[in-house]
Design an enzyme around this catalytic site. Structure first.
Site, PDB file in Angstrom:
ATOM      1  N   LYS A 124       0.847  -1.202   0.000  1.00 56.10           N
ATOM      2  CA  LYS A 124       0.000   0.000   0.000  1.00 56.10           C
ATOM      3  C   LYS A 124       0.880   1.248   0.000  1.00 56.10           C
ATOM      4  O   LYS A 124       0.584   2.228  -0.691  1.00 56.10           O
ATOM      5  CB  LYS A 124      -0.949  -0.041   1.210  1.00 56.10           C
ATOM      6  CG  LYS A 124      -2.016  -1.135   1.050  1.00 56.10           C
ATOM      7  CD  LYS A 124      -2.742  -1.488   2.318  1.00 56.10           C
ATOM      8  CE  LYS A 124      -3.668  -2.685   2.079  1.00 56.10           C
ATOM      9  NZ  LYS A 124      -4.347  -3.174   3.286  1.00 56.10           N
TER      10      LYS A 124
ATOM     11  N   GLN B 241      -4.767  -2.137   9.746  1.00 58.05           N
ATOM     12  CA  GLN B 241      -4.597  -3.445   9.109  1.00 58.05           C
ATOM     13  C   GLN B 241      -5.096  -4.561  10.026  1.00 58.05           C
ATOM     14  O   GLN B 241      -4.745  -4.615  11.196  1.00 58.05           O
ATOM     15  CB  GLN B 241      -3.105  -3.646   8.777  1.00 58.05           C
ATOM     16  CG  GLN B 241      -2.804  -4.896   7.983  1.00 58.05           C
ATOM     17  CD  GLN B 241      -3.432  -4.906   6.593  1.00 58.05           C
ATOM     18  OE1 GLN B 241      -3.362  -3.918   5.852  1.00 58.05           O
ATOM     19  NE2 GLN B 241      -4.060  -6.000   6.239  1.00 58.05           N
TER      20      GLN B 241
ATOM     21  N   ASP C  54     -11.200   1.972   3.849  1.00 58.56           N
ATOM     22  CA  ASP C  54     -11.477   0.537   3.695  1.00 58.56           C
ATOM     23  C   ASP C  54     -12.959   0.294   3.430  1.00 58.56           C
ATOM     24  O   ASP C  54     -13.350  -0.792   3.007  1.00 58.56           O
ATOM     25  CB  ASP C  54     -11.079  -0.215   4.983  1.00 58.56           C
ATOM     26  CG  ASP C  54      -9.668  -0.785   4.918  1.00 58.56           C
ATOM     27  OD1 ASP C  54      -9.179  -1.024   3.791  1.00 58.56           O
ATOM     28  OD2 ASP C  54      -9.069  -1.007   5.983  1.00 58.56           O
TER      29      ASP C  54
END
Ligand code: NDP
Length: 298
Positions: free
Chosen positions: A53, A97, A120
């Site tokens: 990312k 995460q 997200d």
């Protein structure tokens, strides 16, 4: 193999191309889209994902911050980090995460993220908007699957879609998106899971079969209707002493055999995973644009 490959790379490239002028326009207004990734613990797969990312941000010249914390971090400490990122003007997107250590409640953390920075697309505010078909920050993997289907001209309207897996991050949202009155969408969707009876016959109904299970190679050729389109979301490590790393990555689909009966199929790696990161970049830019439009005088 007779199936056409549905590869993520060309689609991700097209998305980056579309994002570049949007990023330039934001920079002209003094805004560099910024993404913060919070990593708790030292799970090797999570470390790899966060690294990818960060590289994706570098490629598009976005601002990125990685905040790495030990597995002993308390839930309150993590919530405090999220609250401070919510207030940080350089950050437009926040991702924490997963998986998180067992002592941290993932839902509490998701709820703490400002929905406007929830790149997200996991916050219930954004999930709700998605469900009613309103614009929101869409979850990256399901959104990436829509882009793949669009790019490779896979018609979804009126087709039977079977999604194997009912997680909140892949299975349920991809089903919700494909059932929307939109394009891609208008599909007849079935969600199967570990309690489904006769999984093979359910899967064989599918014109489009989406596997999001996390079990290596579990979708066999017998489970696939000849000519179906197969989307493999799974990322599984299996031991392989023949390669230097000692393992290789495979999907949930037995690619070698399923590619002989399907019409189109995603490879693993190189299919859905590439798209997840591209859509994360898109969400970060979208979140920054939203800030920009909020600041515009009435
Ligand atoms: P989860 O573990 O959260 O969900 C797995 C789902 O599969 C569950 O709904 C489970 O059913 C179902 N399942 C498990 N075993 C069976 C079985 N034998 N038959 C039918 N259904 C079964 O996984 P995720 O959705 O988070 O991830 C799925 C896979 O996708 C993983 O390999 C993950 O690494 C990968 N992934 C890939 C991404 C990408 O970018 N390509 C992004 C996110 C995930 P039940 O609910 O009944 O337990």
């Amino acid at each position: 193999m007779s199936a056409e490959l549905i590869e993520g790379k060309p689609v991700a490239k097209a998305i980056r191309k579309e994002l570049k002028p949007r990023i330039t326009a934001l920079k002209e207004r003094g805004i560099t889209p910024g993404l913060a990734a919070v990593l708790v613990g030292d799970d090797p797969a999570s470390t790899t994902y966060v690294g990818s990312k960060e590289r994706a941000c570098e490629r598009l010249k976005l601002y990125s911050e990685i905040i790495t914390k030990p597995a002993s971090t308390t839930e309150e400490e993590l919530l405090e980090i999220v609250r401070s990122l919510n207030k940080n003007d350089k950050i437009h997107g926040i991702l924490v995460q997963s998986p998180l250590p067992d002592h941290i409640n993932e839902l509490s953390v998701t709820l703490a993220i400002d929905p406007a920075k929830d790149v997200d697309g996991f916050h219930p505010h954004n999930v709700g908007l998605m469900l009613i078909g309103e614009q929101s920050l869409l979850p990256c993997t399901p959104h990436g699957i829509l882009k793949l289907l669009e790019f490779y001209n896979v018609e979804t309207s009126g087709r039977e879609v079977v999604v194997v897996g009912r997680s909140n991050i892949v299975g349920k949202p991809i089903a919700a998106l494909l059932v929307q009155k939109s394009s891609p969408g208008n599909a007849t969707v079935t969600i199967a899971h570990s309690r489904s009876n006769n999984l093979e016959s359910i899967c064989r109904r599918a014109d489009i079969l989406i596997a999001a299970v996390g079990r290596p190679l579990m979708i066999t050729a017998e489970m696939v209707k000849p000519g179906a389109v197969v989307i493999d979301v799974g990322i599984n490590r299996i031991d392989d002493p023949r390669v230097e790393k000692g393992y290789r990555i495979v999907g949930d689909v037995d690619f070698d055999n399923v590619s002989k009966v399907s019409s189109k199929i995603t490879p693993v790696p190189g299919g859905v995973g590439v798209m997840t990161i591209a859509m994360l970049m898109q969400n970060t830019v979208l979140a920054a644009e939203q800030v920009c439009s909020d600041k515009r005088p009435e």
